[in-house]
Scaffold this motif. Sequence first.
Motif, mmCIF file in Angstrom:
data_model
loop_
_atom_site.group_PDB
_atom_site.id
_atom_site.type_symbol
_atom_site.label_atom_id
_atom_site.label_comp_id
_atom_site.label_asym_id
_atom_site.label_seq_id
_atom_site.Cartn_x
_atom_site.Cartn_y
_atom_site.Cartn_z
ATOM 1 N N GLU A 50 0.828 -1.199 0.000
ATOM 2 C CA GLU A 50 0.000 0.000 0.000
ATOM 3 C C GLU A 50 0.864 1.251 0.000
ATOM 4 O OE1 GLU A 50 -3.867 1.477 2.555
ATOM 5 O OE2 GLU A 50 -3.630 -0.563 1.809
ATOM 6 N N ALA A 51 0.399 2.273 -0.689
ATOM 7 C CA ALA A 51 1.136 3.532 -0.741
ATOM 8 C C ALA A 51 0.940 4.318 0.551
ATOM 9 C CB ALA A 51 0.668 4.368 -1.926
ATOM 10 N N ILE A 52 1.999 4.983 0.975
ATOM 11 C CA ILE A 52 1.908 5.915 2.103
ATOM 12 C C ILE A 52 1.561 7.284 1.529
ATOM 13 C CG2 ILE A 52 3.235 7.111 3.889
ATOM 14 C CD1 ILE A 52 4.815 4.511 4.257
ATOM 15 N N LEU A 53 0.403 7.793 1.857
ATOM 16 C CA LEU A 53 -0.093 9.045 1.305
ATOM 17 C C LEU A 53 0.377 10.228 2.162
ATOM 18 C CD1 LEU A 53 -3.656 7.796 0.359
ATOM 19 C CD2 LEU A 53 -1.600 7.913 -1.079
ATOM 20 N N PRO A 54 0.207 11.464 1.672
ATOM 21 C CA PRO A 54 0.724 12.631 2.420
ATOM 22 C C PRO A 54 0.246 12.701 3.859
ATOM 23 C CG PRO A 54 0.094 13.292 0.215
ATOM 24 C CD PRO A 54 -0.326 11.864 0.353
ATOM 25 N N GLU A 55 -1.048 12.464 4.067
ATOM 26 C CA GLU A 55 -1.557 12.526 5.446
ATOM 27 C C GLU A 55 -0.975 11.397 6.303
ATOM 28 O OE1 GLU A 55 -4.762 10.594 2.776
ATOM 29 O OE2 GLU A 55 -3.300 12.246 2.691
ATOM 30 N N ASP A 56 -0.617 10.284 5.650
ATOM 31 C CA ASP A 56 -0.025 9.167 6.386
ATOM 32 C C ASP A 56 1.386 9.505 6.853
ATOM 33 O OD1 ASP A 56 -2.310 7.656 5.835
ATOM 34 O OD2 ASP A 56 -1.466 6.849 3.984
ATOM 35 N N ILE A 57 2.201 10.041 5.939
ATOM 36 C CA ILE A 57 3.589 10.327 6.308
ATOM 37 C C ILE A 57 3.650 11.390 7.397
ATOM 38 C CG2 ILE A 57 4.031 12.118 4.567
ATOM 39 C CD1 ILE A 57 6.464 9.314 5.491
ATOM 40 N N LEU A 58 2.725 12.363 7.364
ATOM 41 C CA LEU A 58 2.693 13.389 8.413
ATOM 42 C C LEU A 58 2.323 12.768 9.757
ATOM 43 C CD1 LEU A 58 0.985 16.380 6.555
ATOM 44 C CD2 LEU A 58 3.414 15.950 6.931
ATOM 45 N N ALA A 59 1.364 11.840 9.743
ATOM 46 C CA ALA A 59 0.981 11.162 10.982
ATOM 47 C C ALA A 59 2.117 10.290 11.503
ATOM 48 C CB ALA A 59 -0.274 10.321 10.745
ATOM 49 N N MET A 60 2.877 9.696 10.595
ATOM 50 C CA MET A 60 3.977 8.826 11.000
ATOM 51 C C MET A 60 5.111 9.612 11.650
ATOM 52 S SD MET A 60 3.849 6.392 7.605
ATOM 53 C CE MET A 60 5.425 5.562 7.839
ATOM 54 N N VAL A 61 5.510 10.727 11.058
ATOM 55 C CA VAL A 61 6.606 11.506 11.642
ATOM 56 C C VAL A 61 6.172 12.171 12.943
ATOM 57 C CG1 VAL A 61 7.716 11.884 9.409
ATOM 58 C CG2 VAL A 61 6.075 13.569 10.268
ATOM 59 N N ALA A 62 4.867 12.383 13.107
ATOM 60 C CA ALA A 62 4.375 12.994 14.343
ATOM 61 C C ALA A 62 4.541 12.058 15.542
ATOM 62 C CB ALA A 62 2.899 13.381 14.189
ATOM 63 N N SER A 105 5.629 -1.545 3.436
ATOM 64 C CA SER A 105 7.049 -1.914 3.406
ATOM 65 C C SER A 105 7.840 -0.707 2.923
ATOM 66 C CB SER A 105 7.277 -3.103 2.470
ATOM 67 O OG SER A 105 7.144 -2.690 1.109
ATOM 68 N N GLY A 106 9.135 -0.909 2.690
ATOM 69 C CA GLY A 106 9.955 0.178 2.172
ATOM 70 C C GLY A 106 9.439 0.734 0.863
ATOM 71 N N HIS A 107 8.856 -0.127 0.024
ATOM 72 C CA HIS A 107 8.331 0.326 -1.262
ATOM 73 C C HIS A 107 7.122 1.244 -1.098
ATOM 74 C CE1 HIS A 107 11.004 -2.018 -3.726
ATOM 75 N NE2 HIS A 107 10.330 -1.721 -4.811
ATOM 76 N N SER A 108 6.526 1.255 0.085
ATOM 77 C CA SER A 108 5.373 2.130 0.308
ATOM 78 C C SER A 108 5.757 3.600 0.190
ATOM 79 C CB SER A 108 4.769 1.858 1.689
ATOM 80 O OG SER A 108 4.261 0.546 1.767
ATOM 81 N N LEU A 109 7.019 3.944 0.492
ATOM 82 C CA LEU A 109 7.474 5.326 0.342
ATOM 83 C C LEU A 109 7.507 5.716 -1.133
ATOM 84 C CD1 LEU A 109 10.432 5.487 2.914
ATOM 85 C CD2 LEU A 109 8.117 6.383 3.199
ATOM 86 N N ARG A 110 8.088 4.853 -1.971
ATOM 87 C CA ARG A 110 8.155 5.136 -3.413
ATOM 88 C C ARG A 110 6.763 5.174 -4.028
ATOM 89 N NH1 ARG A 110 12.802 4.401 -6.230
ATOM 90 N NH2 ARG A 110 12.002 3.030 -7.860
ATOM 91 N N ALA A 111 5.918 4.225 -3.620
ATOM 92 C CA ALA A 111 4.551 4.211 -4.136
ATOM 93 C C ALA A 111 3.787 5.446 -3.688
ATOM 94 C CB ALA A 111 3.830 2.946 -3.669
ATOM 95 N N GLY A 112 4.091 5.925 -2.481
ATOM 96 C CA GLY A 112 3.419 7.124 -1.983
ATOM 97 C C GLY A 112 3.733 8.349 -2.809
ATOM 98 N N LEU A 113 5.004 8.527 -3.147
ATOM 99 C CA LEU A 113 5.368 9.670 -3.993
ATOM 100 C C LEU A 113 4.721 9.549 -5.366
ATOM 101 C CD1 LEU A 113 7.240 12.228 -4.393
ATOM 102 C CD2 LEU A 113 8.815 10.654 -5.508
ATOM 103 N N ALA A 114 4.798 8.359 -5.962
ATOM 104 C CA ALA A 114 4.238 8.158 -7.303
ATOM 105 C C ALA A 114 2.735 8.386 -7.319
ATOM 106 C CB ALA A 114 4.560 6.751 -7.794
#
Length: 372
Positions: free
Chosen positions: A166-178, A321-330
């Motif tokens: 699954e892709a990590i979306l913008p709102e997801d990455i913000l929640a993760m770093v928080a 997984s690690g690929h979720s970061l790349r999929a999130g940007l794409a």
Amino acid sequence: MSETPENSPPDTEKSTSTSFDTSDETQIDERDRLNRDAIALPSHVAGSGTLDRLIENARDYAKASTAENTNKAYAADWKHFARWCRLKGTDPLPPSPEMIGLYLTDLAVPTGPSPALSVSTIDRRLSGLAWNYAQRGISLDRKDRHISAVLAGIKRKHARPPAQKEAILPEDILAMVATLGFDLRGLRDRAILLLGYAGGLRRSEIVSLDVGKDDTLDSGGWIEILDDGAILTLNAKTGWREVEIGRGSSEQTCPVHALEQWLHFAKINFGPIFVRTSRDGKRALEARLSDKHVARLIKTTVLKSGIRAELPEKDRLALFSGHSLRAGLASSAEVDERYVQKQLGHASAEMTRRYQRRRDRFRVNLTKAAGL
């Protein structure tokens, strides 16, 4: 002095980058033995100090010809096949196309308790066997009908579309770093997530970065921080490439600012950028992080942030997984597709589309364009 498993102080952060289990040690010994056997002087040439040094350097280059994870996988493939052969009362050497065909069949439809493997894994196992035979000076004929026909049948009967993380979306990455703190470890992990997301980086590319060019022998690239952003020069799977990461709209979400904060407070100005920290998170050490740290970091912050909380924990962990970061940007970058393709380092737009979990698939409507 760099940290090693033997001399690491007791207060250091746990990491797999400097420790191996018994299986890993066996695989490393096997690779080293193959390198020694494959790269050697001709029998009619007498050795000398100069030639011996050249042999060692040539073996180092041979070892570096494939990625470390690929080397480990191929060593594990050979170990599994050799054990299978012993259980069947035969020997892996010399190669028998008939037995390899039966081995592939057993991977697809196991006769024992082991689960069936995916077609891609079976294909990879065969590549691993071919590589191992080649290192021993033996050619494996993959076109032999006992191998090729069986593999073609396995692909025809069992092939499925690749399972995508699954892709990590913008709102997801913000929640993760928080969920991260503001000690050294938190600063480091925040920079890893934001840099990996904005750069569409593989986890191996993230941890292989150095501060400057030629800082370390195991470097996979370096970074230059400018006023408008950062330029990453990466030795990636497809060769050397540059990745530009612009500054974000705020310091809280800016990957370049996060990187600057980590480098400043960790007092890193040479060598690996992402290193281990002391257990209390207050001191940066010398040892480079393993790429497995990125995978663990993603899964840990996904759980803590509550992403897909409606699912059981096991299912949530399996989604990312690690690929979720790349999929999130794409999936999230609202720009022309060719810019995303360049950022990810893909040779084709079709590969980039595989990473796009959400896009307007009917933006170009060929049905209407054809007059229907």
